[in-house]
Design a protein around this motif. Sequence first.
Motif, PDB file in Angstrom:
ATOM      1  N   LEU A 446       0.815  -1.207   0.000  1.00 37.97           N
ATOM      2  CA  LEU A 446       0.000   0.000   0.000  1.00 37.97           C
ATOM      3  C   LEU A 446       0.849   1.258   0.000  1.00 37.97           C
ATOM      4  CD1 LEU A 446      -2.950  -1.041   2.344  1.00 37.97           C
ATOM      5  CD2 LEU A 446      -2.862  -0.993  -0.144  1.00 37.97           C
ATOM      6  N   HIS A 447       1.920   1.173  -0.787  1.00 37.14           N
ATOM      7  CA  HIS A 447       2.723   2.347  -1.107  1.00 37.14           C
ATOM      8  C   HIS A 447       2.332   2.811  -2.500  1.00 37.14           C
ATOM      9  CE1 HIS A 447       6.106   1.129   1.925  1.00 37.14           C
ATOM     10  NE2 HIS A 447       5.020   1.609   2.517  1.00 37.14           N
ATOM     11  N   ILE A 448       2.249   4.116  -2.671  1.00 35.03           N
ATOM     12  CA  ILE A 448       1.769   4.666  -3.931  1.00 35.03           C
ATOM     13  C   ILE A 448       2.775   4.408  -5.055  1.00 35.03           C
ATOM     14  CG2 ILE A 448       1.183   6.808  -5.150  1.00 35.03           C
ATOM     15  CD1 ILE A 448       0.046   7.870  -2.557  1.00 35.03           C
ATOM     16  N   ILE A 449       2.254   3.884  -6.154  1.00 35.78           N
ATOM     17  CA  ILE A 449       3.049   3.748  -7.375  1.00 35.78           C
ATOM     18  C   ILE A 449       2.857   4.974  -8.262  1.00 35.78           C
ATOM     19  CG2 ILE A 449       3.381   2.396  -9.491  1.00 35.78           C
ATOM     20  CD1 ILE A 449       2.421  -0.058  -7.942  1.00 35.78           C
ATOM     21  N   GLU A 450       1.619   5.426  -8.351  1.00 34.99           N
ATOM     22  CA  GLU A 450       1.298   6.588  -9.185  1.00 34.99           C
ATOM     23  C   GLU A 450      -0.026   7.159  -8.707  1.00 34.99           C
ATOM     24  OE1 GLU A 450       1.918   9.433 -11.485  1.00 34.99           O
ATOM     25  OE2 GLU A 450       3.172   7.784 -12.221  1.00 34.99           O
ATOM     26  N   CYS A 451      -0.160   8.480  -8.773  1.00 36.30           N
ATOM     27  CA  CYS A 451      -1.436   9.122  -8.503  1.00 36.30           C
ATOM     28  C   CYS A 451      -1.497  10.413  -9.292  1.00 36.30           C
ATOM     29  CB  CYS A 451      -1.629   9.373  -7.004  1.00 36.30           C
ATOM     30  SG  CYS A 451      -0.586  10.689  -6.337  1.00 36.30           S
ATOM     31  N   ASN A 452      -2.688  10.980  -9.416  1.00 37.30           N
ATOM     32  CA  ASN A 452      -2.810  12.235 -10.131  1.00 37.30           C
ATOM     33  C   ASN A 452      -3.046  13.390  -9.160  1.00 37.30           C
ATOM     34  OD1 ASN A 452      -5.426  11.812  -9.358  1.00 37.30           O
ATOM     35  ND2 ASN A 452      -6.312  11.860 -11.406  1.00 37.30           N
ATOM     36  N   GLU A 453      -3.068  14.597  -9.703  1.00 41.17           N
ATOM     37  CA  GLU A 453      -3.203  15.785  -8.863  1.00 41.17           C
ATOM     38  C   GLU A 453      -4.571  15.839  -8.187  1.00 41.17           C
ATOM     39  OE1 GLU A 453      -2.958  20.664  -9.265  1.00 41.17           O
ATOM     40  OE2 GLU A 453      -2.242  19.372 -10.909  1.00 41.17           O
ATOM     41  N   HIS A 454      -5.608  15.360  -8.881  1.00 39.26           N
ATOM     42  CA  HIS A 454      -6.944  15.351  -8.289  1.00 39.26           C
ATOM     43  C   HIS A 454      -6.955  14.544  -7.002  1.00 39.26           C
ATOM     44  CE1 HIS A 454      -8.987  17.395 -11.564  1.00 39.26           C
ATOM     45  NE2 HIS A 454      -8.328  16.640 -12.421  1.00 39.26           N
ATOM     46  N   PHE A 455      -6.233  13.449  -6.985  1.00 43.72           N
ATOM     47  CA  PHE A 455      -6.160  12.634  -5.777  1.00 43.72           C
ATOM     48  C   PHE A 455      -5.532  13.432  -4.648  1.00 43.72           C
ATOM     49  CE2 PHE A 455      -3.554   9.912  -3.049  1.00 43.72           C
ATOM     50  CZ  PHE A 455      -4.511   9.049  -2.540  1.00 43.72           C
ATOM     51  N   ALA A 456      -4.431  14.134  -4.928  1.00 44.11           N
ATOM     52  CA  ALA A 456      -3.758  14.914  -3.892  1.00 44.11           C
ATOM     53  C   ALA A 456      -4.656  16.030  -3.368  1.00 44.11           C
ATOM     54  CB  ALA A 456      -2.455  15.487  -4.450  1.00 44.11           C
ATOM     55  N   ARG A 457      -5.426  16.652  -4.251  1.00 46.86           N
ATOM     56  CA  ARG A 457      -6.302  17.754  -3.827  1.00 46.86           C
ATOM     57  C   ARG A 457      -7.422  17.271  -2.900  1.00 46.86           C
ATOM     58  NH1 ARG A 457      -5.616  22.547  -6.226  1.00 46.86           N
ATOM     59  NH2 ARG A 457      -4.259  22.634  -8.071  1.00 46.86           N
ATOM     60  N   LEU A 458      -7.791  16.006  -3.032  1.00 49.65           N
ATOM     61  CA  LEU A 458      -8.890  15.486  -2.215  1.00 49.65           C
ATOM     62  C   LEU A 458      -8.564  15.463  -0.731  1.00 49.65           C
ATOM     63  CD1 LEU A 458     -10.168  12.452  -4.337  1.00 49.65           C
ATOM     64  CD2 LEU A 458     -11.398  14.579  -3.894  1.00 49.65           C
ATOM     65  N   PHE A 459      -7.255  15.389  -0.390  1.00 50.22           N
ATOM     66  CA  PHE A 459      -6.885  15.105   0.996  1.00 50.22           C
ATOM     67  C   PHE A 459      -6.046  16.201   1.636  1.00 50.22           C
ATOM     68  CE2 PHE A 459      -7.631  11.055  -1.157  1.00 50.22           C
ATOM     69  CZ  PHE A 459      -8.656  10.556  -0.360  1.00 50.22           C
ATOM     70  N   GLY A 460      -6.244  17.427   1.194  1.00 50.45           N
ATOM     71  CA  GLY A 460      -5.684  18.555   1.935  1.00 50.45           C
ATOM     72  C   GLY A 460      -4.451  19.180   1.329  1.00 50.45           C
ATOM     73  N   GLU A 461      -4.110  20.328   1.893  1.00 48.56           N
ATOM     74  CA  GLU A 461      -2.998  21.132   1.372  1.00 48.56           C
ATOM     75  C   GLU A 461      -1.656  20.426   1.528  1.00 48.56           C
ATOM     76  OE1 GLU A 461      -2.869  23.968  -0.248  1.00 48.56           O
ATOM     77  OE2 GLU A 461      -5.058  23.999  -0.366  1.00 48.56           O
ATOM     78  N   GLU A 462      -1.458  19.710   2.630  1.00 46.93           N
ATOM     79  CA  GLU A 462      -0.167  19.044   2.847  1.00 46.93           C
ATOM     80  C   GLU A 462       0.088  17.979   1.785  1.00 46.93           C
ATOM     81  OE1 GLU A 462       0.254  17.536   6.744  1.00 46.93           O
ATOM     82  OE2 GLU A 462       0.119  19.505   7.734  1.00 46.93           O
TER      83      GLU A 462
END
Length: 597
Positions: A446-462
């Motif tokens: 459960l370590h990230i291989i790839e994600c997009n910016e939308h995913f990062a925006r879903l879970f906060g500024e940090e």
Amino acid sequence: MPTSLPDTGTQGGGMLKHYPIYTIETECQDCYRCLRHCPVKAIQVESGRATVVPELCIACGQCVAACPSHAKQVRSDLFAVFKLLRSSRPTYVSLAPSWVTEFPDVSPQAMIAALRRLGFSGVSETALGAQEVSAAVAQSLSQGGPRLLLSTACPAAVDFIRGYMPELVPNLSPLLSPLLSHCRLLRRAYGQHIGVVFFGPCVAKKTEADNHPGLLDAAMTFTDLRAMLRQEDINPAALIPGPADVFMPQPAREGALYPIEGGMSDTVKAYAGNAQVCFTTLSGIPTIESALQGIQNHVLPRPVFVEMLACVGGCVRGPCVSSHRPRLLDQLDVFNRSAKPAPETPVRPPALSIAERKNPAPVDLPVYSEDQYVKVLRLIGKFAPEDEINCGGCGHETCRGLARAMLEGLAEPSMCVHFLRKRATRKANALLRCIPAGVVIADNKLHIIECNEHFARLFGEEVLMAYEASPGMEGAALEKIVPFIALFRRALETETDIHRDALRQDDRVFSVTIFTIEPRSVIGGVIFDVTGSELRREEIAHRAREIIRKNLETVQEIACRLGENMADTEILLRSLSEGFSSGARALTEKELRGRRA
């Protein structure tokens, strides 16, 4: 170079033959392994299928030995040989000395008995022809021949020189190969009308048979020999040989050393008068090419004899052997069963004429301009020199090698693995970038291989700052980002897809789909924040419930009022009914009294 063509051409007494190596296209696995192992790149790839180009091939058989799916096959001449055995012509075997590595538990007498039971009139050792070649080479060297003399024992090596290094053709020994020399010896001993069939580990011997039908009727591999023995239900190891089961016309001696590296050189060195000659062995076409490239531009300080072998390790590691033992054991078997050449053997002329002048047959290699290379390189994403990584994944050593093959019509852009990977990555990145949802791919930890910016925006500024610092967030722990990590664990463990339309987390609502990409290894997730739409939906539902409630109240009130009105109406009607009934009765009584009066 070989002159036979695939599927056409009549040679060898009218027998229809195709090129010795062919491809079962339905079995070709699109791996380019044959191309990687082919020393002259005589492979054409079309629609992902790799086929041999006869005009470029030297029949070394490396593609056959390398093919993991056995799509590369050697032409079988079993039908022609069985037909020859059923004819009136006596047919003799020329048996390669490397047979001892293919049948290590079979004695020479038992092998001869097995071949005679197949129908052959006699069995002779190809090594007898090798001894004639050694004598002829030793005589040439002792008489002060050329400073550089190249052996012609290996037909694949000879075809390589003729086709790809034609400037060295004058340095080839002007002699028949040991096999063809042996064929000439057998025909002198038993008559020109006999049939001769060779058994050995070599594919290139089939081109010799195709090109010299007057000497050799068929060249068979050890694989063919095993098939013949199996078809006739003959087990050589179980046979009891008789007095007639001996090599004809006599056993070979030192010529049996030819299958191992340096074996030919050892037999030639044993002849007197060659002390000043430098003997060297080159095995493997790449080794031959690198060692001899440009040598004609130099004056050698002393005579040099080069023993050339197309197969690394010699004939004991030919493409059509089934031995999987350590090569050293096979070499020892050959060494132990051969007679050692006596030192200072007097130089002698060969017992028969085995002269044959080799002619150049240069392969047509077109010259292309730099502009042509540039255009083709751009097709595979090579716009600058630094883009040419020369990974070899396509089977060619360099990107320019692939470009040249494309110019020659032998290759396709899809062969460039690096180009395909970059194109696939660009497409994937574009999709991830454009999808209006959070997308994440994680490994089994459960370590990230790839994600997009939308995913990062879903879970906060940090999380968004971490994404901007390292796009894709490769290696980040998913459990530190996603509050519903338990769903990912369950999907990973159970290998099932999970979907939640409205997953509440604190004051937010998510639509989550988690799916397996590689079982128990890689999973993906698509996440939407549906908080706003969910609230609107709840508000609509609430208002609908209010309207329904009010409607119900109104209906109930109407029903109630209808009930009251019905009661009043019933009372009124009853009263009217009763009133009308009383009046009628009174009138009737008065009328009756009047009539009575």
